[in-house]
Write an enzyme that holds these catalytic residues in place. Structure first.
Site, PDB file in Angstrom:
ATOM      1  N   GLY A   8       0.847  -1.210   0.000  1.00  0.00           N
ATOM      2  CA  GLY A   8       0.000   0.000   0.000  1.00  0.00           C
ATOM      3  C   GLY A   8       0.868   1.239   0.000  1.00  0.00           C
ATOM      4  N   GLY A  10       0.055   4.492  -0.282  1.00  0.00           N
ATOM      5  CA  GLY A  10      -0.853   5.632  -0.203  1.00  0.00           C
ATOM      6  C   GLY A  10      -0.339   6.730   0.707  1.00  0.00           C
ATOM      7  N   TYR A  11      -1.279   7.491   1.273  1.00  0.00           N
ATOM      8  CA  TYR A  11      -0.958   8.624   2.144  1.00  0.00           C
ATOM      9  C   TYR A  11      -0.208   8.186   3.397  1.00  0.00           C
ATOM     10  CZ  TYR A  11      -3.790  11.716  -0.693  1.00  0.00           C
ATOM     11  OH  TYR A  11      -4.274  12.466  -1.737  1.00  0.00           O
ATOM     12  N   GLY A  13       1.351   4.662   3.721  1.00  0.00           N
ATOM     13  CA  GLY A  13       2.468   3.789   3.341  1.00  0.00           C
ATOM     14  C   GLY A  13       3.643   4.586   2.788  1.00  0.00           C
ATOM     15  N   THR A 129      -5.929   1.276   9.575  1.00  0.00           N
ATOM     16  CA  THR A 129      -6.869   1.349  10.696  1.00  0.00           C
ATOM     17  C   THR A 129      -7.927   0.273  10.488  1.00  0.00           C
ATOM     18  OG1 THR A 129      -6.494   3.715  10.792  1.00  0.00           O
ATOM     19  CG2 THR A 129      -8.454   2.880  11.928  1.00  0.00           C
ATOM     20  N   PHE A 160      -0.719   7.507  13.447  1.00  0.00           N
ATOM     21  CA  PHE A 160      -1.433   8.680  13.966  1.00  0.00           C
ATOM     22  C   PHE A 160      -1.099   9.964  13.215  1.00  0.00           C
ATOM     23  CE2 PHE A 160      -1.266   5.628  17.469  1.00  0.00           C
ATOM     24  CZ  PHE A 160      -2.608   5.588  17.845  1.00  0.00           C
ATOM     25  N   ALA A 224     -11.956   9.066  17.186  1.00  0.00           N
ATOM     26  CA  ALA A 224     -13.302   9.437  17.643  1.00  0.00           C
ATOM     27  C   ALA A 224     -13.228  10.627  18.605  1.00  0.00           C
ATOM     28  CB  ALA A 224     -13.967   8.236  18.314  1.00  0.00           C
ATOM     29  N   CYS A 272     -10.657   9.658   7.104  1.00  0.00           N
ATOM     30  CA  CYS A 272     -10.695   8.752   8.254  1.00  0.00           C
ATOM     31  C   CYS A 272     -11.702   9.059   9.350  1.00  0.00           C
ATOM     32  CB  CYS A 272      -9.301   8.660   8.861  1.00  0.00           C
ATOM     33  SG  CYS A 272      -8.173   7.831   7.737  1.00  0.00           S
TER      34      CYS A 272
HETATM   35  P1  NAD Z   1      -4.719   5.091   0.291  1.00  0.00           P
HETATM   36  O1  NAD Z   1      -5.979   4.742  -0.393  1.00  0.00           O
HETATM   37  O2  NAD Z   1      -4.052   6.395   0.009  1.00  0.00           O
HETATM   38  O3  NAD Z   1      -3.620   3.945  -0.015  1.00  0.00           O
HETATM   39  C1  NAD Z   1      -3.875   2.581   0.030  1.00  0.00           C
HETATM   40  C2  NAD Z   1      -3.110   1.908  -1.096  1.00  0.00           C
HETATM   41  O4  NAD Z   1      -3.219   0.487  -0.936  1.00  0.00           O
HETATM   42  C3  NAD Z   1      -3.660   2.222  -2.495  1.00  0.00           C
HETATM   43  O5  NAD Z   1      -2.646   2.818  -3.275  1.00  0.00           O
HETATM   44  C4  NAD Z   1      -4.080   0.852  -3.050  1.00  0.00           C
HETATM   45  O6  NAD Z   1      -3.840   0.701  -4.445  1.00  0.00           O
HETATM   46  C5  NAD Z   1      -3.214  -0.093  -2.246  1.00  0.00           C
HETATM   47  N1  NAD Z   1      -3.709  -1.474  -2.175  1.00  0.00           N
HETATM   48  C6  NAD Z   1      -4.950  -1.909  -1.843  1.00  0.00           C
HETATM   49  N2  NAD Z   1      -4.989  -3.261  -1.851  1.00  0.00           N
HETATM   50  C7  NAD Z   1      -3.751  -3.686  -2.191  1.00  0.00           C
HETATM   51  C8  NAD Z   1      -3.163  -4.972  -2.368  1.00  0.00           C
HETATM   52  N3  NAD Z   1      -3.853  -6.099  -2.162  1.00  0.00           N
HETATM   53  N4  NAD Z   1      -1.860  -5.049  -2.734  1.00  0.00           N
HETATM   54  C9  NAD Z   1      -1.133  -3.921  -2.939  1.00  0.00           C
HETATM   55  N5  NAD Z   1      -1.641  -2.674  -2.778  1.00  0.00           N
HETATM   56  C10 NAD Z   1      -2.929  -2.556  -2.410  1.00  0.00           C
HETATM   57  O7  NAD Z   1      -5.005   4.939   1.843  1.00  0.00           O
HETATM   58  P2  NAD Z   1      -4.275   5.726   3.052  1.00  0.00           P
HETATM   59  O8  NAD Z   1      -4.863   7.081   3.219  1.00  0.00           O
HETATM   60  O9  NAD Z   1      -2.807   5.562   2.919  1.00  0.00           O
HETATM   61  O10 NAD Z   1      -4.794   4.862   4.288  1.00  0.00           O
HETATM   62  C11 NAD Z   1      -4.343   3.540   4.495  1.00  0.00           C
HETATM   63  C12 NAD Z   1      -4.806   3.090   5.865  1.00  0.00           C
HETATM   64  O11 NAD Z   1      -4.214   3.911   6.871  1.00  0.00           O
HETATM   65  C13 NAD Z   1      -6.316   3.193   6.090  1.00  0.00           C
HETATM   66  O12 NAD Z   1      -6.716   2.121   6.892  1.00  0.00           O
HETATM   67  C14 NAD Z   1      -6.470   4.485   6.860  1.00  0.00           C
HETATM   68  O13 NAD Z   1      -7.602   4.464   7.691  1.00  0.00           O
HETATM   69  C15 NAD Z   1      -5.221   4.528   7.692  1.00  0.00           C
HETATM   70  N6  NAD Z   1      -4.750   5.868   8.054  1.00  0.00           N
HETATM   71  C16 NAD Z   1      -4.765   6.886   7.147  1.00  0.00           C
HETATM   72  C17 NAD Z   1      -4.261   8.134   7.495  1.00  0.00           C
HETATM   73  C18 NAD Z   1      -4.255   9.282   6.527  1.00  0.00           C
HETATM   74  O14 NAD Z   1      -3.872  10.384   6.928  1.00  0.00           O
HETATM   75  N7  NAD Z   1      -4.651   9.112   5.282  1.00  0.00           N
HETATM   76  C19 NAD Z   1      -3.695   8.328   8.760  1.00  0.00           C
HETATM   77  C20 NAD Z   1      -3.674   7.261   9.655  1.00  0.00           C
HETATM   78  C21 NAD Z   1      -4.194   6.031   9.280  1.00  0.00           C
HETATM   79  C1  UGA Z   2      -6.610  12.776  11.508  1.00  0.00           C
HETATM   80  C2  UGA Z   2      -5.925  12.679  12.867  1.00  0.00           C
HETATM   81  O1  UGA Z   2      -5.572  13.989  13.299  1.00  0.00           O
HETATM   82  C3  UGA Z   2      -4.681  11.812  12.786  1.00  0.00           C
HETATM   83  O2  UGA Z   2      -4.108  11.654  14.076  1.00  0.00           O
HETATM   84  C4  UGA Z   2      -5.050  10.455  12.218  1.00  0.00           C
HETATM   85  O3  UGA Z   2      -3.890   9.652  12.070  1.00  0.00           O
HETATM   86  C5  UGA Z   2      -5.720  10.627  10.888  1.00  0.00           C
HETATM   87  O4  UGA Z   2      -6.893  11.479  11.045  1.00  0.00           O
HETATM   88  C6  UGA Z   2      -6.214   9.352  10.297  1.00  0.00           C
HETATM   89  O5  UGA Z   2      -6.423   8.379  10.992  1.00  0.00           O
HETATM   90  O6  UGA Z   2      -6.445   9.416   9.083  1.00  0.00           O
HETATM   91  P1  UGA Z   2      -6.223  14.196   9.297  1.00  0.00           P
HETATM   92  O7  UGA Z   2      -7.606  13.749   8.976  1.00  0.00           O
HETATM   93  O8  UGA Z   2      -5.174  13.997   8.280  1.00  0.00           O
HETATM   94  O9  UGA Z   2      -5.723  13.448  10.632  1.00  0.00           O
HETATM   95  O10 UGA Z   2      -6.227  15.746   9.654  1.00  0.00           O
HETATM   96  P2  UGA Z   2      -6.735  16.580  10.942  1.00  0.00           P
HETATM   97  O11 UGA Z   2      -5.760  17.648  11.189  1.00  0.00           O
HETATM   98  O12 UGA Z   2      -7.095  15.711  12.060  1.00  0.00           O
HETATM   99  O13 UGA Z   2      -8.052  17.284  10.384  1.00  0.00           O
HETATM  100  C7  UGA Z   2      -9.226  16.529  10.105  1.00  0.00           C
HETATM  101  C8  UGA Z   2     -10.348  17.478   9.731  1.00  0.00           C
HETATM  102  O14 UGA Z   2     -10.764  18.217  10.883  1.00  0.00           O
HETATM  103  C9  UGA Z   2      -9.961  18.522   8.692  1.00  0.00           C
HETATM  104  O15 UGA Z   2     -11.036  18.735   7.811  1.00  0.00           O
HETATM  105  C10 UGA Z   2      -9.702  19.767   9.523  1.00  0.00           C
HETATM  106  O16 UGA Z   2      -9.870  20.949   8.810  1.00  0.00           O
HETATM  107  C11 UGA Z   2     -10.761  19.603  10.597  1.00  0.00           C
HETATM  108  N1  UGA Z   2     -10.444  20.356  11.836  1.00  0.00           N
HETATM  109  C12 UGA Z   2      -9.327  20.076  12.536  1.00  0.00           C
HETATM  110  C13 UGA Z   2     -11.343  21.321  12.289  1.00  0.00           C
HETATM  111  O17 UGA Z   2     -12.383  21.563  11.657  1.00  0.00           O
HETATM  112  N2  UGA Z   2     -11.054  22.004  13.449  1.00  0.00           N
HETATM  113  C14 UGA Z   2      -9.922  21.747  14.169  1.00  0.00           C
HETATM  114  O18 UGA Z   2      -9.730  22.397  15.220  1.00  0.00           O
HETATM  115  C15 UGA Z   2      -9.047  20.762  13.707  1.00  0.00           C
END
Ligand code: NAD
Ligand code: UGA
Length: 470
Positions: A8, A10-11, A13, A129, A160, A224, A272
């Protein structure tokens, strides 16, 4: 030399592995993905697939040294000692738990690939997650499909980081959480192995070890709590507008409450918060805890309320009609310093405005026209959403929505400006110039408290700022 593979790119990985590669030059780190365009993007010399301040520099320093991006999932998983799984875990759109439960299809397919190609023992790390107890299910899939007595240790290591500050968050995390099977020597060894990777740059007292399900649930609970804080301040913002009170600063001074994450807004977005709370709601329902489920569901209801409240404010202020009026939307990303538009409140606001026949002109420094059009025409799950938030047909998008590459161009000839993302550049705009080019009365609706309402009122704008006296 240890080899780490992350499934993965993504954002999470991409940035996470880039920072591990930077901090651990003796470890080979390979990020694999089934999406060839994504991997091409990570290998590109001009534009990475995600915009994240500081990331270009980190990737440039390690790519080709000990950081690799590849579509050869099988080969790199087979060769690695530690396999992170960082695939997407979206909300299910159909079947059991649709609209709430996490869709673990991608996770399960990653686990099956690991079982298929492994020829040596592996530590498998849940980075995505996931619902509490997913590790148990993954253990079963791996154990039942294990070849030649290969053994797997599953760890939960939720991420996080927040987008826009991902690199800083990874360099200096508040904590790193590692859940594992501390009751077995193999489990303890796996936890120690992963801990030793992070310990290269994270102080030991910030690395928390616990059991698998505590780590899994901590991630859902943390998101949450964060989202609940925003819904709390947003709920109070409605009361502040009604009464003329302004409270965020004074309540944030209480050290038990604290000042961070107390900015009232047009609503939280991102991939998320909503997904993880829905998942939490579903888990509570499955465990027979309907009161707990309904408590957390309310966080999303307030967020939806805040978005539709904003749209209603725009329409009602503009003499109850926006039909045929140009409305400039400044900011489409879900927060500043990212190009990510997943679940951005701008989608709902634009749909609401166009639902009332406005002509919307959008400017965002990081979001392309193609992305905006895709988002507005996209089908998303419609659980508990009002009817006006349904996807827009491509012809409606074409007639009612345009994308501009300049804030002034977006505002030219407009009746109103809506600020939906808190980009720093929106603080520095020449609002007099904008005002001069707009229809009068010129309205400004600030969904992020970016502008000084008094200064803009002096220019002549009719200003509405979230949570501020009208
Ligand atoms: P994303 O969609 O940006 O990336 C996921 C990647 O996994 C995609 O590029 C997809 O093509 C790939 N993928 C899916 N199945 C696959 C497989 N079988 N083999 C190889 N590649 C595969 O997602 P993301 O935002 O990076 O989030 C990933 C996880 O991390 C989610 O569970 C999310 O809840 C969690 N998370 C995200 C953030 C965030 O800020 N985006 C922060 C903390 C946790
Ligand atoms: C959030 C968490 O902050 C991370 O710890 C977590 O890892 C991540 O989700 C995840 O699991 O994906 P993120 O969604 O990237 O991170 O960004 P945040 O800064 O949390 O903002 C989330 C949303 O809340 C945004 O739309 C932001 O504008 C809004 N926000 C944030 C408000 O409206 N008010 C605030 O005071 C703070």
């Amino acid at each position: 030399m240890v080899k780490i593979c992350c499934i993965g790119a993504g954002y999470v990985g991409g940035p996470t592995m880039a920072v591990i590669a930077l901090k651990c030059p003796d470890i080979e780190v390979v990020v694999v993905d089934i999406s060839a365009p994504r991997i091409d993007g990570w290998n590109s010399s001009d534009r990475l697939p995600i915009y994240e301040p500081g990331l270009d520099d980190v990737v440039r320093r390690c790519r080709g040294r000990n950081l690799l991006f590849s579509t050869d999932v099988e080969r790199h998983v087979a060769e690695a000692g530690i396999v992170f799984v960082s695939v997407n875990t979206p909300t299910k759109t159909r079947g059991l738990g649709a609209g709430k439960a996490a869709d673990l299809t991608y996770w399960e397919s990653a686990a099956r690939i690991i079982a298929d190609v492994s020829r040596s023992d592996k530590i498998v790390v849940e980075k995505s997650t996931v619902p509490v107890k997913t590790a148990e299910a993954i253990e079963k899939i791996l154990a039942h499909n294990s070849k030649d007595g290969i053994r797997y240790q599953i760890l939960s290591n939720p991420e996080f980081l927040a987008e826009g500050t991902a690199v800083d968050d990874l360099f200096k995390p508040d904590r790193v959480l590692i859940g594992g099977r501390s009751e077995t020597p193999e489990g303890r060894a796996a936890v120690a192995a992963l801990k030793s990777v992070y310990a290269r740059w994270v102080p030991e007292d910030r690395i928390i070890t616990t059991n698998l399900w505590s780590a899994e649930l901590s991630k859902l609970a943390a998101n949450a709590f964060l989202a609940q804080r925003i819904s709390s301040v947003n709920a109070i913002s409605a009361l502040c507008e009604a009464t003329g009170a302004d409270v965020a600063n004074s309540i944030g001074k209480d050290s038990r409450i604290g000042p961070r994450f107390l900015s009232a807004s047009v609503g939280f977005g991102g991939s998320c918060f909503q997904k993880d709370i829905l998942n939490l709601v579903y888990i509570c329902e499955c465990y027979g805890l309907p009161e707990v489920a309904s408590y957390w569901r309310q966080v999303i209801r307030i967020n939806d309320y805040q978005k539709s409240r904003f749209v209603n404010r725009v329409v009602s202020s503009m003499f109850n009609t926006v039909a045929g009026k140009k409305v400039a939307v400044l900011g489409f990303a879900f927060k500043k310093d990212t190009g990510d538009t997943r679940e951005t409140p701008a989608i709902d606001v634009c749909k609401g405005l166009v639902g009332d026949k406005a002509v919307v002109s959008i400017y965002d420094p990081q979001v392309t026209e193609e992305q905006v059009q895709r988002d507005l025409a996209m089908n998303k799950f419609d659980w508990d959403h009002p009817r006006h938030l349904q996807p827009m047909s491509p012809s409606v998008v074409a007639r009612h929505v345009s994308v501009s590459w300049d804030a002034y161009e977006a505002a030219k000839g407009a009746h109103a400006v809506c600020i939906l993302t808190e980009w720093d550049e929106f603080r520095r705009l020449d609002y007099q110039r904008m005002y001069d080019a707009m229809h009068k009365p010129a309205f400004l609706f600030d969904g992020r408290n970016v502008v000084d309402p008094d200064r803009l009122r002096e220019i002549g704008f009719v200003v509405y700022s979230i949570g501020k006296p009208l």
